[in-house]
Motif scaffolding. Structure first.
Motif, mmCIF file in Angstrom:
data_model
loop_
_atom_site.group_PDB
_atom_site.id
_atom_site.type_symbol
_atom_site.label_atom_id
_atom_site.label_comp_id
_atom_site.label_asym_id
_atom_site.label_seq_id
_atom_site.Cartn_x
_atom_site.Cartn_y
_atom_site.Cartn_z
ATOM 1 N N GLN A 123 0.593 -1.166 0.418
ATOM 2 C CA GLN A 123 -0.166 -0.078 0.338
ATOM 3 C C GLN A 123 0.986 1.172 0.373
ATOM 4 O OE1 GLN A 123 -3.766 0.018 1.638
ATOM 5 N NE2 GLN A 123 -3.234 -2.160 -0.459
ATOM 6 N N TYR A 126 4.680 3.703 -4.120
ATOM 7 C CA TYR A 126 4.386 3.889 -4.973
ATOM 8 C C TYR A 126 4.963 4.656 -6.330
ATOM 9 C CZ TYR A 126 1.814 6.788 -8.813
ATOM 10 O OH TYR A 126 0.785 7.540 -9.647
ATOM 11 N N ASN A 127 4.980 4.234 -7.626
ATOM 12 C CA ASN A 127 5.515 4.434 -8.801
ATOM 13 C C ASN A 127 7.051 4.248 -8.584
ATOM 14 O OD1 ASN A 127 5.557 5.211 -10.910
ATOM 15 N ND2 ASN A 127 5.769 7.174 -10.394
ATOM 16 N N THR A 130 9.695 -2.105 -7.145
ATOM 17 C CA THR A 130 9.604 -3.293 -5.547
ATOM 18 C C THR A 130 10.353 -4.409 -5.854
ATOM 19 O OG1 THR A 130 7.917 -3.493 -7.509
ATOM 20 C CG2 THR A 130 7.226 -1.605 -5.937
ATOM 21 N N LYS A 146 0.125 -8.005 -5.240
ATOM 22 C CA LYS A 146 0.201 -7.349 -6.766
ATOM 23 C C LYS A 146 -1.489 -6.739 -6.624
ATOM 24 C CE LYS A 146 0.181 -8.952 -11.294
ATOM 25 N NZ LYS A 146 -1.068 -9.536 -12.142
ATOM 26 N N GLN A 149 -0.939 -3.171 -4.698
ATOM 27 C CA GLN A 149 -0.668 -2.243 -5.950
ATOM 28 C C GLN A 149 -1.625 -1.886 -6.842
ATOM 29 O OE1 GLN A 149 1.758 -0.617 -5.298
ATOM 30 N NE2 GLN A 149 4.011 -1.948 -6.367
ATOM 31 N N ASN A 150 -2.041 -2.887 -7.062
ATOM 32 C CA ASN A 150 -3.925 -2.445 -8.358
ATOM 33 C C ASN A 150 -4.510 -1.081 -7.534
ATOM 34 O OD1 ASN A 150 -2.743 -3.876 -10.609
ATOM 35 N ND2 ASN A 150 -4.050 -5.291 -9.873
ATOM 36 N N LEU A 152 -4.495 0.415 -5.037
ATOM 37 C CA LEU A 152 -3.254 1.817 -4.885
ATOM 38 C C LEU A 152 -2.561 2.732 -6.186
ATOM 39 C CD1 LEU A 152 -0.962 3.740 -2.805
ATOM 40 C CD2 LEU A 152 0.129 2.314 -3.539
ATOM 41 N N ASN A 153 -2.194 1.819 -7.510
ATOM 42 C CA ASN A 153 -2.593 2.673 -8.092
ATOM 43 C C ASN A 153 -3.961 3.071 -8.967
ATOM 44 O OD1 ASN A 153 0.167 1.640 -8.028
ATOM 45 N ND2 ASN A 153 0.482 0.264 -9.887
ATOM 46 N N GLN A 156 -4.198 6.686 -6.924
ATOM 47 C CA GLN A 156 -3.610 7.388 -7.302
ATOM 48 C C GLN A 156 -3.315 8.132 -8.638
ATOM 49 O OE1 GLN A 156 -1.827 9.242 -5.618
ATOM 50 N NE2 GLN A 156 -1.400 7.374 -3.682
ATOM 51 N N ARG A 157 -4.065 7.204 -9.163
ATOM 52 C CA ARG A 157 -3.931 7.911 -10.690
ATOM 53 C C ARG A 157 -5.345 8.995 -10.787
ATOM 54 N NH1 ARG A 157 -7.389 4.435 -15.023
ATOM 55 N NH2 ARG A 157 -6.592 5.724 -16.658
ATOM 56 N N THR B 155 -10.083 1.036 -0.938
ATOM 57 C CA THR B 155 -8.435 1.417 -1.590
ATOM 58 C C THR B 155 -8.202 -0.239 -0.991
ATOM 59 O OG1 THR B 155 -8.734 2.900 0.188
ATOM 60 C CG2 THR B 155 -8.086 2.943 -2.210
#
Lengths: 183, 186
Positions: A123, A126-127, A130, A146, A149-150, A152-153, A156-157, B155
């Protein structure tokens, strides 16, 4: 997961199957040979009553390692220990080993102990690269990482406003079709 | 669920605007939108407010809670307590993003508000993670969390559900029951 070789010991003889045993050249496999078998074969051949073969526990599930896991599960590099620690551990419970309850308990406690580390890594990274975070994780934990991460991405997007920004698909860009401007 | 979908749901919230045109009452399926008179405030859903703002036909009035003093109070309360404090709007994150992106000229101290809302968000998400971790480590069967918003749940939803699924499968290993009942995976 099933291509892992388990060390087994045959309890009866296997006539004319000598070619399976790579280390010796005998025509038959005599009783009491120690050989490596894939999990699916061992599972199919195992039967409590007829005693065809007995399976030895791999090192990771034995007493010594179990105490390591109960002390601190987060330091262990589970990927090196066999990338399918949880999966193989669950399958090994088929073989009616007397240590089964302890193995099941150890596998569960390891998962719980490592959960926090996996969640924080997934979590918060980001970017960035990893690979250092993912390396000590078992394949089940990698799948969870994974998914985290999805999530979170995606968030953020959305927050940076790129979610409504139309972009050309990477397939189209790589295909490099001629564009109107080129003609 | 995608964050864009949550944002879409948040656009149904009501906000006050001051139009600069006039229009009679319009009757939509979702409800009536009152007569628009220039200079008089009227309450409309956010989707309409944003559209009118982009066409420069109105001025958006920030909601009551979008104020530096109030947000500072909420942030301090959030930091003090261990449970989730009640927040003024279930869509505070989305409304902040939408209104500050499209109507920042109508909202005083926009940057400070953005920072404060981000602080509140970070505190709440950290509490959510702490509570998820204790949920898993104590192997509880059920937990109750009040005052969570949809965006925060969204989230962590997939991650938490998948880990709980895996944990359940590992737990059923301890009580095998019958071998036939166990599935092939884990």
């Amino acid at each position: 997961m099933d291509t892992n070789s388990l060390p087994c010991r045959t309890e009866t003889a296997f006539p004319r199957l000598g070619f399976l045993e790579k280390s010796s050249d005998t025509r038959h496999i005599p009783e009491g040979t120690k050989m490596e078998m894939p999990l699916w074969l061992a599972k199919g051949l195992y039967e409590r009553k007829r005693r065809v073969l007995s399976v030895e526990l791999p090192k990771v599930y034995r007493e010594g390692w179990r105490t390591v896991f109960s002390a601190d599960p987060t330091v262990v590099d589970l990927h090196k220990m066999g990338p399918y620690y949880y999966g193989l551990g669950s399958q090994l419970l088929h073989f009616h080993n007397p240590e089964n309850p302890e193995i099941a308990q150890a596998v569960l406690q390891t998962f719980i102990g490592r959960f926090r580390r996996t969640m924080d890594a997934a979590q918060n990274a980001y970017n960035e690269d990893t690979s250092a975070l993912v390396e000590p994780l078992d394949s089940l934990e990698r799948a969870l990482f994974k998914v985290g991460q999805n999530g979170l991405n995606a968030f953020q997007r959305w927050e940076t406003g790129r979610a409504s920004h139309l972009t050309a698909s990477s397939l189209v860009l790589n295909y490099r079709k001629r564009k109107i401007t080129d003609l | 669920m995608d964050p864009s979908e949550v944002e879409f749901l948040s656009e149904k919230e009501i906000v006050t605007i001051i139009p600069n045109f006039s229009l009679d009452k319009i009757y939509l399926i979702g409800g009536d939108l009152g007569p628009f008179n220039p200079g008089l405030p009227v309450e409309v859903p956010v989707w309409l407010a944003l559209n009118l703002k982009q066409r420069q036909k109105c001025r958006i009035v920030p909601p009551d809670w979008m104020d530096v003093v109030k947000l500072e109070e909420i942030r301090d309360q959030e930091r003090k307590e261990e449970t989730f404090a009640p927040i003024p709007s279930p869509y505070y994150m989305e409304l902040t993003k939408l209104l500050l992106n499209h109507a920042s000229d109508n909202i005083p101290k926009a940057d400070e508000i953005r920072t404060l809302v981000k602080d509140i968000w970070d505190t709440r998400v950290a509490k959510l993670r702490l509570s998820a971790d204790s949920f898993i480590s104590l192997q509880e069967a059920h937990a109750k969390l009040d005052n969570l918003t949809l965006m925060e749940i969204n989230t962590t939803r997939m991650f938490l559900l998948d880990s709980l699924n895996y944990m359940y499968k590992l737990r059923t290993n301890m009580h095998p029951g019958s071998d036939a009942a166990r599935s092939q995976d884990y």
